[in-house]
Design a protein around this motif. Structure first.
Motif, PDB file in Angstrom:
ATOM      1  N   ALA A 401     -10.515  -7.919  18.708  1.00 26.52           N
ATOM      2  CA  ALA A 401     -10.889  -8.681  19.906  1.00 26.52           C
ATOM      3  C   ALA A 401     -10.842 -10.185  19.667  1.00 26.52           C
ATOM      4  O   ALA A 401     -10.418 -10.956  20.527  1.00 26.52           O
ATOM      5  N   ASP A 402     -11.288 -10.603  18.515  1.00 25.61           N
ATOM      6  CA  ASP A 402     -11.338 -12.037  18.201  1.00 25.61           C
ATOM      7  C   ASP A 402      -9.976 -12.487  17.666  1.00 25.61           C
ATOM      8  O   ASP A 402      -9.565 -12.107  16.572  1.00 25.61           O
ATOM      9  N   GLU A 403      -9.268 -13.307  18.461  1.00 27.15           N
ATOM     10  CA  GLU A 403      -7.934 -13.762  18.065  1.00 27.15           C
ATOM     11  C   GLU A 403      -7.973 -14.582  16.773  1.00 27.15           C
ATOM     12  O   GLU A 403      -6.990 -14.629  16.031  1.00 27.15           O
ATOM     13  N   ALA A 404      -9.098 -15.232  16.524  1.00 26.77           N
ATOM     14  CA  ALA A 404      -9.197 -16.081  15.332  1.00 26.77           C
ATOM     15  C   ALA A 404      -9.154 -15.255  14.053  1.00 26.77           C
ATOM     16  O   ALA A 404      -8.884 -15.795  12.970  1.00 26.77           O
ATOM     17  N   LEU A 405      -9.429 -13.949  14.149  1.00 30.30           N
ATOM     18  CA  LEU A 405      -9.448 -13.107  12.951  1.00 30.30           C
ATOM     19  C   LEU A 405      -8.082 -12.516  12.622  1.00 30.30           C
ATOM     20  O   LEU A 405      -7.933 -11.866  11.582  1.00 30.30           O
ATOM     21  N   LEU A 406      -7.088 -12.749  13.471  1.00 21.92           N
ATOM     22  CA  LEU A 406      -5.774 -12.156  13.233  1.00 21.92           C
ATOM     23  C   LEU A 406      -5.125 -12.669  11.954  1.00 21.92           C
ATOM     24  O   LEU A 406      -4.280 -11.992  11.369  1.00 21.92           O
ATOM     25  N   GLU A 407      -5.495 -13.859  11.537  1.00 17.71           N
ATOM     26  CA  GLU A 407      -4.952 -14.410  10.301  1.00 17.71           C
ATOM     27  C   GLU A 407      -5.883 -14.154   9.130  1.00 17.71           C
ATOM     28  O   GLU A 407      -5.437 -13.977   7.990  1.00 17.71           O
ATOM     29  N   ARG A 408      -7.180 -14.092   9.402  1.00 15.26           N
ATOM     30  CA  ARG A 408      -8.146 -13.907   8.318  1.00 15.26           C
ATOM     31  C   ARG A 408      -8.077 -12.515   7.709  1.00 15.26           C
ATOM     32  O   ARG A 408      -8.496 -12.322   6.561  1.00 15.26           O
ATOM     33  N   VAL A 409      -7.550 -11.541   8.455  1.00 14.22           N
ATOM     34  CA  VAL A 409      -7.505 -10.177   7.921  1.00 14.22           C
ATOM     35  C   VAL A 409      -6.561 -10.079   6.726  1.00 14.22           C
ATOM     36  O   VAL A 409      -6.587  -9.079   6.002  1.00 14.22           O
ATOM     37  N   PHE A 410      -5.734 -11.098   6.510  1.00 15.43           N
ATOM     38  CA  PHE A 410      -4.853 -11.090   5.342  1.00 15.43           C
ATOM     39  C   PHE A 410      -5.559 -11.589   4.087  1.00 15.43           C
ATOM     40  O   PHE A 410      -5.002 -11.533   3.000  1.00 15.43           O
ATOM     41  N   GLU A 411      -6.756 -12.109   4.236  1.00 15.87           N
ATOM     42  CA  GLU A 411      -7.508 -12.576   3.082  1.00 15.87           C
ATOM     43  C   GLU A 411      -8.019 -11.381   2.272  1.00 15.87           C
ATOM     44  O   GLU A 411      -8.394 -10.354   2.845  1.00 15.87           O
ATOM     45  N   PRO A 412      -8.036 -11.502   0.946  1.00 21.13           N
ATOM     46  CA  PRO A 412      -8.512 -10.376   0.118  1.00 21.13           C
ATOM     47  C   PRO A 412      -9.957 -10.003   0.443  1.00 21.13           C
ATOM     48  O   PRO A 412     -10.817 -10.869   0.625  1.00 21.13           O
ATOM     49  N   TYR A 413     -10.213  -8.711   0.561  1.00 20.99           N
ATOM     50  CA  TYR A 413     -11.533  -8.121   0.766  1.00 20.99           C
ATOM     51  C   TYR A 413     -12.158  -8.459   2.116  1.00 20.99           C
ATOM     52  O   TYR A 413     -13.348  -8.207   2.340  1.00 20.99           O
ATOM     53  N   PHE A 414     -11.381  -9.030   3.025  1.00 19.50           N
ATOM     54  CA  PHE A 414     -11.920  -9.323   4.350  1.00 19.50           C
ATOM     55  C   PHE A 414     -11.633  -8.153   5.269  1.00 19.50           C
ATOM     56  O   PHE A 414     -10.500  -7.679   5.368  1.00 19.50           O
ATOM     57  N   ARG A 415     -12.680  -7.682   5.965  1.00 21.86           N
ATOM     58  CA  ARG A 415     -12.536  -6.587   6.912  1.00 21.86           C
ATOM     59  C   ARG A 415     -13.226  -6.958   8.211  1.00 21.86           C
ATOM     60  O   ARG A 415     -14.325  -7.511   8.216  1.00 21.86           O
ATOM     61  N   VAL A 416     -12.562  -6.645   9.322  1.00 22.19           N
ATOM     62  CA  VAL A 416     -13.097  -7.029  10.627  1.00 22.19           C
ATOM     63  C   VAL A 416     -14.424  -6.353  10.891  1.00 22.19           C
ATOM     64  O   VAL A 416     -15.370  -6.962  11.417  1.00 22.19           O
ATOM     65  N   SER A 417     -14.542  -5.099  10.505  1.00 27.57           N
ATOM     66  CA  SER A 417     -15.777  -4.359  10.773  1.00 27.57           C
ATOM     67  C   SER A 417     -16.946  -4.893   9.976  1.00 27.57           C
ATOM     68  O   SER A 417     -18.104  -4.680  10.340  1.00 27.57           O
ATOM     69  N   GLY A 418     -16.659  -5.577   8.854  1.00 28.44           N
ATOM     70  CA  GLY A 418     -17.733  -6.065   7.998  1.00 28.44           C
ATOM     71  C   GLY A 418     -18.323  -4.981   7.143  1.00 28.44           C
ATOM     72  O   GLY A 418     -19.203  -5.220   6.325  1.00 28.44           O
ATOM     73  N   SER A 419     -17.864  -3.762   7.304  1.00 25.13           N
ATOM     74  CA  SER A 419     -18.387  -2.643   6.538  1.00 25.13           C
ATOM     75  C   SER A 419     -17.846  -2.677   5.127  1.00 25.13           C
ATOM     76  O   SER A 419     -16.689  -2.967   4.903  1.00 25.13           O
ATOM     77  N   ARG A 420     -18.678  -2.343   4.175  1.00 25.09           N
ATOM     78  CA  ARG A 420     -18.229  -2.235   2.782  1.00 25.09           C
ATOM     79  C   ARG A 420     -17.954  -0.791   2.427  1.00 25.09           C
ATOM     80  O   ARG A 420     -17.760  -0.458   1.263  1.00 25.09           O
ATOM     81  N   ASN A 421     -17.946   0.038   3.434  1.00 22.61           N
ATOM     82  CA  ASN A 421     -17.669   1.449   3.208  1.00 22.61           C
ATOM     83  C   ASN A 421     -16.166   1.652   3.167  1.00 22.61           C
ATOM     84  O   ASN A 421     -15.477   1.463   4.158  1.00 22.61           O
ATOM     85  N   GLY A 422     -15.669   2.041   2.018  1.00 24.56           N
ATOM     86  CA  GLY A 422     -14.232   2.197   1.868  1.00 24.56           C
ATOM     87  C   GLY A 422     -13.661   3.262   2.760  1.00 24.56           C
ATOM     88  O   GLY A 422     -12.509   3.214   3.153  1.00 24.56           O
ATOM     89  N   ALA A 423     -14.447   4.250   3.115  1.00 26.25           N
ATOM     90  CA  ALA A 423     -13.924   5.325   3.946  1.00 26.25           C
ATOM     91  C   ALA A 423     -13.655   4.864   5.357  1.00 26.25           C
ATOM     92  O   ALA A 423     -12.738   5.332   6.017  1.00 26.25           O
ATOM     93  N   SER A 424     -14.467   3.931   5.844  1.00 26.13           N
ATOM     94  CA  SER A 424     -14.310   3.493   7.227  1.00 26.13           C
ATOM     95  C   SER A 424     -13.548   2.192   7.354  1.00 26.13           C
ATOM     96  O   SER A 424     -12.791   1.999   8.278  1.00 26.13           O
ATOM     97  N   GLY A 425     -13.775   1.271   6.411  1.00 25.65           N
ATOM     98  CA  GLY A 425     -13.162  -0.040   6.554  1.00 25.65           C
ATOM     99  C   GLY A 425     -12.146  -0.364   5.501  1.00 25.65           C
ATOM    100  O   GLY A 425     -11.599  -1.457   5.500  1.00 25.65           O
ATOM    101  N   GLY A 426     -11.851   0.527   4.574  1.00 19.99           N
ATOM    102  CA  GLY A 426     -10.918   0.230   3.502  1.00 19.99           C
ATOM    103  C   GLY A 426     -11.510  -0.770   2.529  1.00 19.99           C
ATOM    104  O   GLY A 426     -12.690  -1.101   2.564  1.00 19.99           O
ATOM    105  N   THR A 427     -10.677  -1.259   1.651  1.00 19.69           N
ATOM    106  CA  THR A 427     -11.134  -2.220   0.633  1.00 19.69           C
ATOM    107  C   THR A 427     -10.831  -3.656   1.014  1.00 19.69           C
ATOM    108  O   THR A 427     -11.253  -4.581   0.328  1.00 19.69           O
ATOM    109  N   GLY A 428     -10.066  -3.866   2.083  1.00 23.59           N
ATOM    110  CA  GLY A 428      -9.725  -5.229   2.478  1.00 23.59           C
ATOM    111  C   GLY A 428      -8.579  -5.832   1.690  1.00 23.59           C
ATOM    112  O   GLY A 428      -8.409  -7.047   1.701  1.00 23.59           O
ATOM    113  N   LEU A 429      -7.780  -4.997   1.014  1.00 20.44           N
ATOM    114  CA  LEU A 429      -6.663  -5.508   0.212  1.00 20.44           C
ATOM    115  C   LEU A 429      -5.294  -5.039   0.719  1.00 20.44           C
ATOM    116  O   LEU A 429      -4.270  -5.536   0.248  1.00 20.44           O
ATOM    117  N   GLY A 430      -5.294  -4.081   1.637  1.00 18.91           N
ATOM    118  CA  GLY A 430      -4.025  -3.514   2.082  1.00 18.91           C
ATOM    119  C   GLY A 430      -3.109  -4.543   2.726  1.00 18.91           C
ATOM    120  O   GLY A 430      -1.919  -4.633   2.400  1.00 18.91           O
TER     121      GLY A 430
END
Length: 475
Positions: A401-430
């Protein structure tokens, strides 16, 4: 403030310096051309004036007495030839090269006509145009028949000094000032500057070519640190830079290899205590505590594995090969279908793509996994042309929803959901790995939200292996 006419490239700056320097040098040396034509224009009037003056001196030196000499001088004078007796001569100025040349010419003619030298002091000589005005050297260009004004003083054999002012023309000869200007501008400025410009373009391009190769090598190093070393050729400065560049590449390669070995060792060392913790966790009597600890341990192991995968995923350790994109995409889609996911592939690549198979497969796998994780299904569309191959991976999920996050999702370990649960939000490295692999192939990666819902990821890979647009569209 940056000058607008100053080029940004070294090539343009060197060409500009050479051309401007040549033009400035030509402006200075053009005075020689002007002096030469000035002398040529004054030559006929000076010879006529010197001949008339020699005849005057011959008549005066044969006069029996001073009264007769003065009477002869008065009889010979007219409006264009004025003679005046003086007691004390003036000091002749140093004068220009043209004046000295005219002075020597007049003295030489008088000497040949009389058979003996006569002291001549040329005080002034100027060109006069047809209107009677002194325009100096410009008279060469605005008058078809410029005349010369002469002012000199000479010493007669009897010792008396005579002041002479005269105006002499071209004896009926005409000049062509328009032709003269065209000849000068065309032959000396236009032709010469054109030749210098062409020479500068060729010579400077040849001189900066090693620098361009060095720049290309630096760009390629960012995509593949294991690329072949840069050839040590060219001028001394370029060879020195190439040697330094190769040394830097070798040091970076060793540093990355050491980092990989370090992370691998850390991962190996962490697995033993994690295994012991897992065994001790199973011995806990409280089922709720065991479940919470089990989740923490799973996340820790996932983080360690993802970190190692990220390091290995962005490193290019294989040679380029011709990749069958169609077979690779069909294989990834089939694996996803066997796992129970809905994945479709539309379009085909026209021909194989030059790239790094293992890394590119990792990139596409991450995109597909990301789409399935957040959308439950994935659609792959392929479009291909002569220069660019585009692979679009989309999902029907909620998007970002937040257009400003479209570029930040490429940062290591950054996940939009903010969850640290690998099953739901991944590791943020893909996505980090995917963009790095895309850059290694000379592409770019961007994200955007779809028109209705979902996320689209468009991977654009150049056919020639150079940097090209790579965009990810998140819908």
């Amino acid at each position: 403030m940056k000058l607008r006419f100053w080029p940004d490239t070294l090539y343009g700056r060197l060409v500009l310096i050479l051309v401007v320097g040549m033009f400035a040098g030509q402006l200075f040396t053009s005075t020689i051309w002007f002096e030469t034509h000035d002398n040529r224009t004054l030559e006929i009037p000076a010879r006529l004036f010197a001949s008339r003056l020699a005849d005057t001196v011959r008549l005066l030196q044969h006069a029996p007495d001073e009264t007769t000499r003065h009477a002869i001088a008065a009889e010979l004078a007219d409006q264009r030839y004025r003679l005046q007796w003086i007691d004390t001569p003036a000091t002749a100025p140093a004068g220009s090269l043209a004046q000295r040349t005219v002075s020597d010419l007049i003295a030489g003619v008088i000497h040949r006509r009389l058979g003996e030298p006569i002291e001549v002091r040329l005080l002034d000589v100027q060109l006069r145009d047809e209107t009677g005005r002194h325009h100096g050297i410009l008279s060469l260009f605005n008058s078809r028949m410029p005349s010369g004004d002469f002012h000199l003083q000479l010493r007669l054999p009897q010792g008396e000094w005579l002041d002479v002012q005269a105006n002499e023309g071209q004896a009926g000869m005409l000049t062509e000032p328009g032709t003269l200007v065209l000849d000068y501008l065309l032959r000396i400025y236009l032709v010469r500057l054109t030749a210098v410009l062409l020479l500068a373009l060729v010579a400077v391009r040849f001189a900066v070519k090693p620098l361009k190769e060095l720049a290309k090598a630096a760009e390629a190093l960012g995509r593949n640190i294991h690329r072949p070393p840069l050839p040590v050729t060219g001028p001394l400065e370029v060879r020195t830079a190439a040697q330094s560049f190769n040394s830097m590449q070798e040091q970076l390669s060793r540093s990355l290899a050491e980092r990989t070995r370090f992370l691998t060792a850390v991962s190996h060392d962490l697995r033993s205590p994690l295994t012991r913790l897992r065994l001790r966790m199973e011995m806990l009597p409280d089922a709720e505590s065991r479940e919470r600890l089990r989740g923490d341990l799973d996340e820790m192991e996932a983080m360690v594995g993802a970190t190692l995968d990220a390091v290995q995923g962005v490193e290019i350790t294989e040679a380029r090969h011709e990749i069958d994109i169609n077979s690779m995409l069909e294989g990834l889609a089939e694996d996803a279908r066997e796992a129970g996911h809905d994945v479709s592939v539309e379009g085909r690549a026209n021909r194989p793509l030059s790239g790094y198979p293992r890394n590119l497969k990792r990139c596409l796998q991450n995109l597909l996994d990301n789409a399935i994780r957040y959308g439950g299904a994935a659609s792959i569309r392929v479009s291909d042309d002569e220069n660019l191959l585009r692979i679009v991976v989309s999902d029907p999920g909620p998007g970002i929803a937040d257009e400003a996050l479209l570029e930040r999702v490429f940062e290591p370990y950054f996940r939009v959901s903010g969850s640290r649960n690998g099953a739901s939000g991944g590791t943020g490295l893909g996505l980090t790995i995917a963009r790095s692999v895309a850059a290694a192939h000379g592409g770019t990666l961007t994200l955007r939200n779809g028109a209705v819902k979902g996320l689209e990821a468009t991977l654009a890979l150049p056919r020639d292996g150079r940097a090209a647009e790579l965009s990810w569209k998140i819908g």
